[in-house]
Design an enzyme around this catalytic site. Structure first.
Site, PDB file in Angstrom:
ATOM      1  N   LYS A 274      -2.253  -1.979   8.594  1.00 42.37           N
ATOM      2  CA  LYS A 274      -3.712  -2.081   8.605  1.00 42.37           C
ATOM      3  C   LYS A 274      -4.219  -3.216   9.483  1.00 42.37           C
ATOM      4  O   LYS A 274      -5.166  -3.055  10.254  1.00 42.37           O
ATOM      5  CB  LYS A 274      -4.212  -2.255   7.168  1.00 42.37           C
ATOM      6  CG  LYS A 274      -5.712  -2.111   7.011  1.00 42.37           C
ATOM      7  CD  LYS A 274      -6.092  -2.120   5.544  1.00 42.37           C
ATOM      8  CE  LYS A 274      -7.602  -1.912   5.375  1.00 42.37           C
ATOM      9  NZ  LYS A 274      -7.984  -1.907   3.937  1.00 42.37           N
TER      10      LYS A 274
ATOM     11  N   HIS B 121      -3.551   3.202  -5.825  1.00 37.16           N
ATOM     12  CA  HIS B 121      -3.885   1.866  -5.317  1.00 37.16           C
ATOM     13  C   HIS B 121      -3.970   0.844  -6.445  1.00 37.16           C
ATOM     14  O   HIS B 121      -3.833  -0.363  -6.201  1.00 37.16           O
ATOM     15  CB  HIS B 121      -5.210   1.911  -4.551  1.00 37.16           C
ATOM     16  CG  HIS B 121      -5.426   0.719  -3.673  1.00 37.16           C
ATOM     17  ND1 HIS B 121      -4.716   0.512  -2.500  1.00 37.16           N
ATOM     18  CD2 HIS B 121      -6.259  -0.346  -3.801  1.00 37.16           C
ATOM     19  CE1 HIS B 121      -5.109  -0.610  -1.944  1.00 37.16           C
ATOM     20  NE2 HIS B 121      -6.042  -1.158  -2.705  1.00 37.16           N
TER      21      HIS B 121
ATOM     22  N   TYR C  60     -10.232 -10.215  -6.094  1.00 38.84           N
ATOM     23  CA  TYR C  60      -9.495 -10.552  -7.313  1.00 38.84           C
ATOM     24  C   TYR C  60     -10.015 -11.768  -8.083  1.00 38.84           C
ATOM     25  O   TYR C  60      -9.427 -12.124  -9.103  1.00 38.84           O
ATOM     26  CB  TYR C  60      -8.021 -10.767  -6.969  1.00 38.84           C
ATOM     27  CG  TYR C  60      -7.356  -9.523  -6.454  1.00 38.84           C
ATOM     28  CD1 TYR C  60      -7.181  -8.416  -7.282  1.00 38.84           C
ATOM     29  CD2 TYR C  60      -6.924  -9.417  -5.138  1.00 38.84           C
ATOM     30  CE1 TYR C  60      -6.591  -7.253  -6.823  1.00 38.84           C
ATOM     31  CE2 TYR C  60      -6.333  -8.247  -4.661  1.00 38.84           C
ATOM     32  CZ  TYR C  60      -6.165  -7.180  -5.511  1.00 38.84           C
ATOM     33  OH  TYR C  60      -5.577  -6.016  -5.049  1.00 38.84           O
TER      34      TYR C  60
ATOM     35  N   ARG D 296      -1.186  -1.652  -6.938  1.00 39.53           N
ATOM     36  CA  ARG D 296      -1.323  -2.879  -6.150  1.00 39.53           C
ATOM     37  C   ARG D 296      -2.114  -3.913  -6.952  1.00 39.53           C
ATOM     38  O   ARG D 296      -1.744  -5.092  -6.994  1.00 39.53           O
ATOM     39  CB  ARG D 296      -2.027  -2.538  -4.837  1.00 39.53           C
ATOM     40  CG  ARG D 296      -2.231  -3.682  -3.843  1.00 39.53           C
ATOM     41  CD  ARG D 296      -2.717  -3.065  -2.538  1.00 39.53           C
ATOM     42  NE  ARG D 296      -3.283  -3.992  -1.590  1.00 39.53           N
ATOM     43  CZ  ARG D 296      -2.598  -4.638  -0.652  1.00 39.53           C
ATOM     44  NH1 ARG D 296      -1.295  -4.474  -0.581  1.00 39.53           N
ATOM     45  NH2 ARG D 296      -3.193  -5.438   0.217  1.00 39.53           N
TER      46      ARG D 296
ATOM     47  N   HIS E  75      -3.441  -9.515   3.530  1.00 42.04           N
ATOM     48  CA  HIS E  75      -4.865  -9.565   3.832  1.00 42.04           C
ATOM     49  C   HIS E  75      -5.101 -10.388   5.097  1.00 42.04           C
ATOM     50  O   HIS E  75      -4.377 -11.343   5.377  1.00 42.04           O
ATOM     51  CB  HIS E  75      -5.637 -10.196   2.670  1.00 42.04           C
ATOM     52  CG  HIS E  75      -5.801  -9.276   1.503  1.00 42.04           C
ATOM     53  ND1 HIS E  75      -6.087  -9.716   0.229  1.00 42.04           N
ATOM     54  CD2 HIS E  75      -5.731  -7.924   1.412  1.00 42.04           C
ATOM     55  CE1 HIS E  75      -6.189  -8.677  -0.590  1.00 42.04           C
ATOM     56  NE2 HIS E  75      -5.969  -7.588   0.111  1.00 42.04           N
TER      57      HIS E  75
ATOM     58  N   ARG F 137       0.848  -1.198   0.000  1.00 41.63           N
ATOM     59  CA  ARG F 137       0.000   0.000   0.000  1.00 41.63           C
ATOM     60  C   ARG F 137       0.883   1.247   0.000  1.00 41.63           C
ATOM     61  O   ARG F 137       2.037   1.212   0.430  1.00 41.63           O
ATOM     62  CB  ARG F 137      -0.905  -0.005   1.226  1.00 41.63           C
ATOM     63  CG  ARG F 137      -1.791  -1.250   1.335  1.00 41.63           C
ATOM     64  CD  ARG F 137      -2.541  -1.271   2.658  1.00 41.63           C
ATOM     65  NE  ARG F 137      -3.418  -2.446   2.778  1.00 41.63           N
ATOM     66  CZ  ARG F 137      -3.075  -3.596   3.345  1.00 41.63           C
ATOM     67  NH1 ARG F 137      -1.852  -3.737   3.851  1.00 41.63           N
ATOM     68  NH2 ARG F 137      -3.931  -4.599   3.418  1.00 41.63           N
TER      69      ARG F 137
END
Length: 245
Positions: free
Chosen positions: A108, A183, A227, A186, A217, A70
């Protein structure tokens, strides 16, 4: 919504209310932004528009493309996070800009703490840039390892710096060349890895698990939800399953 609903439930149990007004609330449909990404050929064209003096910004986008991290994670990187001999970058923090200052906070999610391996050519490029940067900025610090890896002056690169650069950069791009969001680099990283995995015949489960770890994630469901549409043959495979019905 869950938290407020629970508060009213407690109010009912305490006798402060007779009903929960949140019972009538329904979750709004989630709007997903359109995902854009560059193919390797498009990314190389994108890079060709940088001027020599803009190399730190070019390096920033190379990091985003080659690692899938990120923007906040990238802007928080110092050389202490880059292990050139081992060939990986350690992600442990993220930068965010508030009230005119850059702050360094946690990533995150817990799973976002990760090590991302990078290819040899990029390791060599980072090693060369580290030497150049050290020569330019050594008088500004006692330890060049504490420098942000994109730093090219006395101050580290910030989110506003990147925004201002993008605004001026976009003006000189050809009209038929689309500048994707930060973004989306990514997403470009992921699209390339999925394509490479399919070419090698790797299964979807293995690809998604690898991407989950690399992207940081918290759940493989997150990776799949974002995705799965990048597997173009998936819907055809489902339909073809009825041939043997």
């Amino acid at each position: 919504m869950i938290f407020v609903h629970k508060l009213f439930d407690i109010a009912i149990s305490k006798g402060f209310r007779q009903d929960n007004p949140c019972d009538a609330i329904r979750k709004l449909p989630e709007k997903h932004k359109e995902m854009s990404y560059y193919t390797p050929e498009q990314f190389k064209e994108f890079e060709s528009y940088f001027e020599e003096s803009e190399y730190p910004f070019k390096l920033l986008y190379r990091v985003l493309m080659f690692t899938g991290i990120r923007m906040g994670e990238a802007l928080a990187l110092t050389w202490r996070d880059v292990f050139l001999d081992e060939g990986y970058i350690k992600i442990r923090k993220s930068a965010y800009y508030r009230n005119g200052k850059t702050h360094i906070g946690s990533v995150k999610t817990t799973q976002s703490n990760r090590e991302i391996y990078i290819h040899k050519a990029f390791v060599d490029e980072l090693r060369t840039w580290k030497t150049v940067q050290s020569q330019k900025l050594s008088k500004l610090t006692d330890s060049t390892d504490d420098l942000q890896i994109f730093q090219f002056s006395g101050e580290p690169m910030t989110a506003p710096n990147v925004s201002n650069f993008r605004a001026s950069f976009k003006k000189r791009l050809p009209k038929d060349f689309k500048l994707i969001r930060n973004h989306d680099f990514r997403h470009s990283h992921v699209a390339f890895l999925i394509n490479q995995g399919l070419r090698r015949g790797e299964g979807k489960d293995y690809i998604f698990f690898t991407l989950m770890k690399r992207l940081g994630h918290s759940s493989i469901n997150t990776t799949i939800n974002i995705y799965s549409h990048l597997f173009p043959s998936q819907q055809k495979e489902v339909a073809n399953a009825f041939d043997d019905f």
